[in-house]
Design an enzyme around this catalytic site. Structure first.
Site, PDB file in Angstrom:
ATOM      1  CB  SER A 116      -8.820  -0.456 -62.270  1.00  0.00           C
ATOM      2  OG  SER A 116      -9.633  -1.405 -62.864  1.00  0.00           O
ATOM      3  CG  HIS A 137     -12.806  -0.586 -58.069  1.00  0.00           C
ATOM      4  ND1 HIS A 137     -11.609  -0.910 -57.489  1.00  0.00           N
ATOM      5  CD2 HIS A 137     -12.781  -1.145 -59.297  1.00  0.00           C
ATOM      6  CE1 HIS A 137     -10.885  -1.628 -58.319  1.00  0.00           C
ATOM      7  NE2 HIS A 137     -11.575  -1.792 -59.429  1.00  0.00           N
ATOM      8  CD  GLU A 149     -10.525  -0.744 -53.780  1.00  0.00           C
ATOM      9  OE1 GLU A 149      -9.519  -1.051 -53.127  1.00  0.00           O
ATOM     10  OE2 GLU A 149     -10.459  -0.302 -54.948  1.00  0.00           O
ATOM     11  CG  ASN A 188      -6.630  -2.502 -58.878  1.00  0.00           C
ATOM     12  OD1 ASN A 188      -6.518  -3.726 -58.834  1.00  0.00           O
ATOM     13  ND2 ASN A 188      -7.662  -1.909 -59.452  1.00  0.00           N
TER      14      ASN A 188
HETATM   15  C1  LIG Z   1      -8.378  -4.858 -61.894  1.00  0.00           C
HETATM   16  C2  LIG Z   1      -9.276  -4.358 -60.853  1.00  0.00           C
HETATM   17  O1  LIG Z   1      -9.674  -3.183 -60.888  1.00  0.00           O
HETATM   18  C3  LIG Z   1      -9.683  -5.139 -59.655  1.00  0.00           C
HETATM   19  C4  LIG Z   1      -9.802  -6.609 -59.768  1.00  0.00           C
HETATM   20  O2  LIG Z   1     -10.867  -7.117 -59.957  1.00  0.00           O
HETATM   21  S1  LIG Z   1      -8.377  -7.451 -59.648  1.00  0.00           S
HETATM   22  C5  LIG Z   1      -8.875  -9.138 -59.809  1.00  0.00           C
HETATM   23  C6  LIG Z   1      -9.468  -9.641 -58.522  1.00  0.00           C
HETATM   24  N1  LIG Z   1      -9.827 -10.997 -58.703  1.00  0.00           N
HETATM   25  C7  LIG Z   1      -9.120 -12.022 -58.194  1.00  0.00           C
HETATM   26  O3  LIG Z   1      -8.144 -11.808 -57.484  1.00  0.00           O
HETATM   27  C8  LIG Z   1      -9.605 -13.375 -58.570  1.00  0.00           C
HETATM   28  C9  LIG Z   1      -8.833 -14.468 -57.900  1.00  0.00           C
HETATM   29  N2  LIG Z   1      -9.337 -15.740 -58.338  1.00  0.00           N
HETATM   30  C10 LIG Z   1     -10.439 -16.338 -57.808  1.00  0.00           C
HETATM   31  O4  LIG Z   1     -11.099 -15.807 -56.919  1.00  0.00           O
HETATM   32  C11 LIG Z   1     -10.798 -17.693 -58.361  1.00  0.00           C
HETATM   33  O5  LIG Z   1      -9.666 -18.244 -58.981  1.00  0.00           O
HETATM   34  C12 LIG Z   1     -11.985 -17.645 -59.395  1.00  0.00           C
HETATM   35  C13 LIG Z   1     -13.267 -17.237 -58.677  1.00  0.00           C
HETATM   36  C14 LIG Z   1     -11.711 -16.693 -60.544  1.00  0.00           C
HETATM   37  C15 LIG Z   1     -12.159 -19.040 -59.976  1.00  0.00           C
HETATM   38  O6  LIG Z   1     -12.286 -19.933 -58.921  1.00  0.00           O
HETATM   39  P1  LIG Z   1     -12.018 -21.516 -59.086  1.00  0.00           P
HETATM   40  O7  LIG Z   1     -12.363 -22.159 -57.785  1.00  0.00           O
HETATM   41  O8  LIG Z   1     -10.703 -21.742 -59.679  1.00  0.00           O
HETATM   42  O9  LIG Z   1     -12.963 -21.920 -60.252  1.00  0.00           O
HETATM   43  P2  LIG Z   1     -14.453 -22.408 -60.236  1.00  0.00           P
HETATM   44  O10 LIG Z   1     -14.626 -23.637 -59.394  1.00  0.00           O
HETATM   45  O11 LIG Z   1     -14.820 -22.478 -61.682  1.00  0.00           O
HETATM   46  O12 LIG Z   1     -15.246 -21.196 -59.591  1.00  0.00           O
HETATM   47  C16 LIG Z   1     -15.522 -21.038 -58.198  1.00  0.00           C
HETATM   48  C17 LIG Z   1     -16.914 -20.469 -58.063  1.00  0.00           C
HETATM   49  O13 LIG Z   1     -16.972 -19.184 -58.705  1.00  0.00           O
HETATM   50  C18 LIG Z   1     -17.949 -19.205 -59.770  1.00  0.00           C
HETATM   51  N3  LIG Z   1     -17.407 -18.433 -60.897  1.00  0.00           N
HETATM   52  C19 LIG Z   1     -16.167 -18.490 -61.403  1.00  0.00           C
HETATM   53  N4  LIG Z   1     -16.034 -17.577 -62.401  1.00  0.00           N
HETATM   54  C20 LIG Z   1     -17.226 -16.948 -62.511  1.00  0.00           C
HETATM   55  C21 LIG Z   1     -17.719 -15.904 -63.345  1.00  0.00           C
HETATM   56  N5  LIG Z   1     -16.950 -15.323 -64.262  1.00  0.00           N
HETATM   57  N6  LIG Z   1     -18.993 -15.495 -63.179  1.00  0.00           N
HETATM   58  C22 LIG Z   1     -19.786 -16.058 -62.250  1.00  0.00           C
HETATM   59  N7  LIG Z   1     -19.379 -17.047 -61.411  1.00  0.00           N
HETATM   60  C23 LIG Z   1     -18.101 -17.480 -61.551  1.00  0.00           C
HETATM   61  C24 LIG Z   1     -18.131 -20.657 -60.127  1.00  0.00           C
HETATM   62  O14 LIG Z   1     -19.414 -20.879 -60.676  1.00  0.00           O
HETATM   63  C25 LIG Z   1     -17.960 -21.348 -58.779  1.00  0.00           C
HETATM   64  O15 LIG Z   1     -19.165 -21.242 -58.045  1.00  0.00           O
HETATM   65  P3  LIG Z   1     -19.563 -22.389 -56.922  1.00  0.00           P
HETATM   66  O16 LIG Z   1     -18.544 -22.262 -55.828  1.00  0.00           O
HETATM   67  O17 LIG Z   1     -20.935 -21.974 -56.487  1.00  0.00           O
HETATM   68  O18 LIG Z   1     -19.501 -23.693 -57.630  1.00  0.00           O
HETATM   69  N1  LIG Z   2     -10.931  -6.421 -65.784  1.00  0.00           N
HETATM   70  C1  LIG Z   2     -10.953  -6.339 -64.455  1.00  0.00           C
HETATM   71  O1  LIG Z   2     -10.540  -7.269 -63.758  1.00  0.00           O
HETATM   72  C2  LIG Z   2     -11.506  -5.116 -63.797  1.00  0.00           C
HETATM   73  C3  LIG Z   2     -11.736  -3.951 -64.505  1.00  0.00           C
HETATM   74  N2  LIG Z   2     -12.240  -2.849 -63.859  1.00  0.00           N
HETATM   75  C4  LIG Z   2     -12.504  -1.614 -64.598  1.00  0.00           C
HETATM   76  O2  LIG Z   2     -13.769  -1.745 -65.228  1.00  0.00           O
HETATM   77  C5  LIG Z   2     -13.764  -1.037 -66.469  1.00  0.00           C
HETATM   78  C6  LIG Z   2     -14.134  -1.994 -67.586  1.00  0.00           C
HETATM   79  O3  LIG Z   2     -13.182  -3.034 -67.645  1.00  0.00           O
HETATM   80  P1  LIG Z   2     -13.487  -4.430 -68.354  1.00  0.00           P
HETATM   81  O4  LIG Z   2     -14.928  -4.747 -68.200  1.00  0.00           O
HETATM   82  O5  LIG Z   2     -12.463  -5.364 -67.890  1.00  0.00           O
HETATM   83  O6  LIG Z   2     -13.204  -4.046 -69.879  1.00  0.00           O
HETATM   84  P2  LIG Z   2     -13.774  -4.749 -71.189  1.00  0.00           P
HETATM   85  O7  LIG Z   2     -12.816  -4.387 -72.274  1.00  0.00           O
HETATM   86  O8  LIG Z   2     -14.105  -6.168 -70.941  1.00  0.00           O
HETATM   87  O9  LIG Z   2     -15.163  -3.991 -71.431  1.00  0.00           O
HETATM   88  C7  LIG Z   2     -15.277  -2.645 -71.779  1.00  0.00           C
HETATM   89  C8  LIG Z   2     -16.586  -2.523 -72.558  1.00  0.00           C
HETATM   90  O10 LIG Z   2     -16.906  -1.143 -72.723  1.00  0.00           O
HETATM   91  C9  LIG Z   2     -17.477  -0.986 -74.010  1.00  0.00           C
HETATM   92  N3  LIG Z   2     -17.346   0.433 -74.367  1.00  0.00           N
HETATM   93  C10 LIG Z   2     -16.212   1.101 -74.672  1.00  0.00           C
HETATM   94  N4  LIG Z   2     -16.503   2.410 -74.881  1.00  0.00           N
HETATM   95  C11 LIG Z   2     -17.837   2.547 -74.692  1.00  0.00           C
HETATM   96  C12 LIG Z   2     -18.734   3.657 -74.737  1.00  0.00           C
HETATM   97  N5  LIG Z   2     -18.300   4.887 -75.020  1.00  0.00           N
HETATM   98  N6  LIG Z   2     -20.057   3.425 -74.486  1.00  0.00           N
HETATM   99  C13 LIG Z   2     -20.506   2.193 -74.177  1.00  0.00           C
HETATM  100  N7  LIG Z   2     -19.695   1.097 -74.113  1.00  0.00           N
HETATM  101  C14 LIG Z   2     -18.390   1.288 -74.354  1.00  0.00           C
HETATM  102  C15 LIG Z   2     -16.699  -1.946 -74.896  1.00  0.00           C
HETATM  103  O11 LIG Z   2     -17.439  -2.280 -76.056  1.00  0.00           O
HETATM  104  C16 LIG Z   2     -16.505  -3.150 -73.955  1.00  0.00           C
HETATM  105  O12 LIG Z   2     -17.538  -4.096 -74.079  1.00  0.00           O
HETATM  106  C17 LIG Z   2     -12.385  -0.412 -66.595  1.00  0.00           C
HETATM  107  O13 LIG Z   2     -12.427   0.896 -66.072  1.00  0.00           O
HETATM  108  C18 LIG Z   2     -11.526  -1.325 -65.735  1.00  0.00           C
HETATM  109  O14 LIG Z   2     -10.376  -0.679 -65.246  1.00  0.00           O
HETATM  110  C19 LIG Z   2     -12.553  -2.857 -62.524  1.00  0.00           C
HETATM  111  C20 LIG Z   2     -12.386  -4.001 -61.793  1.00  0.00           C
HETATM  112  C21 LIG Z   2     -11.802  -5.202 -62.356  1.00  0.00           C
END
Ligand SMILES: CC(=O)CC(=O)SCCNC(=O)CCNC(=O)[C@H](O)C(C)(C)COP(=O)(O)OP(=O)(O)OC[C@H]1O[C@@H](n2cnc3c(N)ncnc32)[C@H](O)[C@@H]1OP(=O)(O)O
Ligand SMILES: NC(=O)C1=CN([C@@H]2O[C@H](COP(=O)(O)OP(=O)(O)OC[C@H]3O[C@@H](n4cnc5c(N)ncnc54)[C@H](O)[C@@H]3O)[C@@H](O)[C@H]2O)C=CC1
Length: 281
Positions: A116, A137, A149, A188
């Site tokens: 991330s 990403h 990304e 992010n």
């Molecule tokens: C940290 C990082 O490095 C980067 C990141 O990823 S940051 C996080 C980025 N993500 C976001 O910003 C998520 C924002 N949230 C959303 O997009 C929505 O709230 C959500 C998709 C999570 C849920 O949506 P919702 O409308 O409230 O719920 P829900 O109706 O259950 O789901 C919508 C659709 O997504 C699907 N879905 C939801 N969660 C799912 C999952 N975990 N896996 C597969 N499909 C999923 C559902 O099946 C549904 O599909 P249909 O439209 O075909 O019916």
């Molecule tokens: N959580 C999020 O929304 C997002 C996370 N990411 C990035 O993706 C990566 C994974 O994040 P998550 O899936 O959320 O974490 P998570 O905690 O759900 O999963 C990490 C997994 O890696 C496994 N693991 C740890 N060390 C290992 C090793 N040496 N060999 C094999 N498996 C190992 C763990 O058992 C665990 O199942 C991180 O770099 C995170 O920053 C990117 C986009 C979105």
């Protein structure tokens, strides 16, 4: 790019493996223990069965057949592409990239990270082939969100970026954006300060998580507010991403608030542990 390896089958790794297998690729998922490999398989089965019940795929079982779940990293020796998706910890990731560099045999293979926020150069530099290391990403939930990304480091071969683009857009049907190799990339760097600001609002007693989230959903048309989003990302990952951003830019807006630190110490990691700002079944 026919033979893909995904290291880490957690929240993100299981989603990445799922979209790769749905695209007809041969996928190996490597987890650290048998129990976590089983958990990864369970997560993917549930998600694929949901897709099958909605008619998005013909057969969950057929897609699962294209995925092998293992605990031995050496099995990745014949892969064309390996995507690392283990926990957001620079030391653990760099050790993994050293191992992948030794194991993955083909000099044409691409070693990618789903990090991330950790700069890709830090991962590339521990290998003998930094020109073949890139950030690919994905966003959570991977089967739903279209964006990927692409993050080449300053020494990544431009041809590798183009192969990664073809894989992401052509094979997986996602949309790519190009990012420079700075902590947090594009999304992010903008999203995490927003989530941290929401946490600071709760911490100061300014408003409840429910009201903050309701405000952003109904008042700004976000799909989720910042606290629900923190629970979705995982509070441990949110904290780790904030720390990488803070280390790179030293800006107070990236600093993890004490409440986030306390919640992680308490094991309140969000959806993945059943409790964060909200409680889940
Ligand atoms: C940290 C990082 O490095 C980067 C990141 O990823 S940051 C996080 C980025 N993500 C976001 O910003 C998520 C924002 N949230 C959303 O997009 C929505 O709230 C959500 C998709 C999570 C849920 O949506 P919702 O409308 O409230 O719920 P829900 O109706 O259950 O789901 C919508 C659709 O997504 C699907 N879905 C939801 N969660 C799912 C999952 N975990 N896996 C597969 N499909 C999923 C559902 O099946 C549904 O599909 P249909 O439209 O075909 O019916
Ligand atoms: N959580 C999020 O929304 C997002 C996370 N990411 C990035 O993706 C990566 C994974 O994040 P998550 O899936 O959320 O974490 P998570 O905690 O759900 O999963 C990490 C997994 O890696 C496994 N693991 C740890 N060390 C290992 C090793 N040496 N060999 C094999 N498996 C190992 C763990 O058992 C665990 O199942 C991180 O770099 C995170 O920053 C990117 C986009 C979105």
């Amino acid at each position: 790019m026919q033979k893909v390896g995904v290291v880490g089958g957690g929240l993100m790794g299981s989603g990445i493996a799922e979209v790769c297998a749905r695209a007809g690729l041969d996928v190996i998922v490597v987890e650290s223990t048998e129990a976590s490999a089983e958990a990864a398989k369970g997560r993917m089965t549930k998600s694929l069965e949901r897709a099958e019940s909605k008619g998005k795929i013909e057969s969950a079982a057929a897609v699962l057949e294209g995925i092998r779940f293992v605990t031995d990293l050496e099995q990745l020796h014949d892969r064309d592409l390996v995507i690392e998706a283990i926990i957001e910890d620079e030391e653990i990731k760099t050790q993994l990239f050293r191992d992948l560099d030794r194991i993955v045999a083909s000099p044409d293979a691409i070693l990618a990270s789903n990090t991330s926020s950790i700069p890709i150069m830090k991962l590339g530099v521990v290998t003998s082939r930094p020109e073949r290391v890139i950030g690919i990403h994905f966003f959570n939930p991977v089967p739903v969100l279209k964006l990927v990304e692409l993050v080449p480091s300053i020494v990544t071969d431009p041809a590798v970026t183009e192969i990664a683009r073809t894989f992401v857009e052509g094979t997986l049907g996602k949309e790519a954006i190009d990012c420079k190799d700075r902590a947090g990339f594009v999304v992010n760097a903008l999203l995490i300060p927003f989530v941290l600001s929401g946490i600071r609002m709760v911490e100061s007693g300014f408003a409840s998580p429910e009201d903050i989230d309701k405000g952003l959903v109904l008042g700004a048309a976000h799909p989720q507010g910042p606290l629900a989003l923190a629970d979705l990302i995982g509070l441990d990952t949110t904290k780790a991403v904030a720390e990488s951003l803070y280390e790179e830019f030293k800006e107070p807006l990236f600093a993890a608030p004490p409440l986030l630190n306390r919640m992680v110490e308490a094991g309140l990691l969000g959806r993945k542990t059943g409790r964060g700002f909200y409680t889940y079944n």
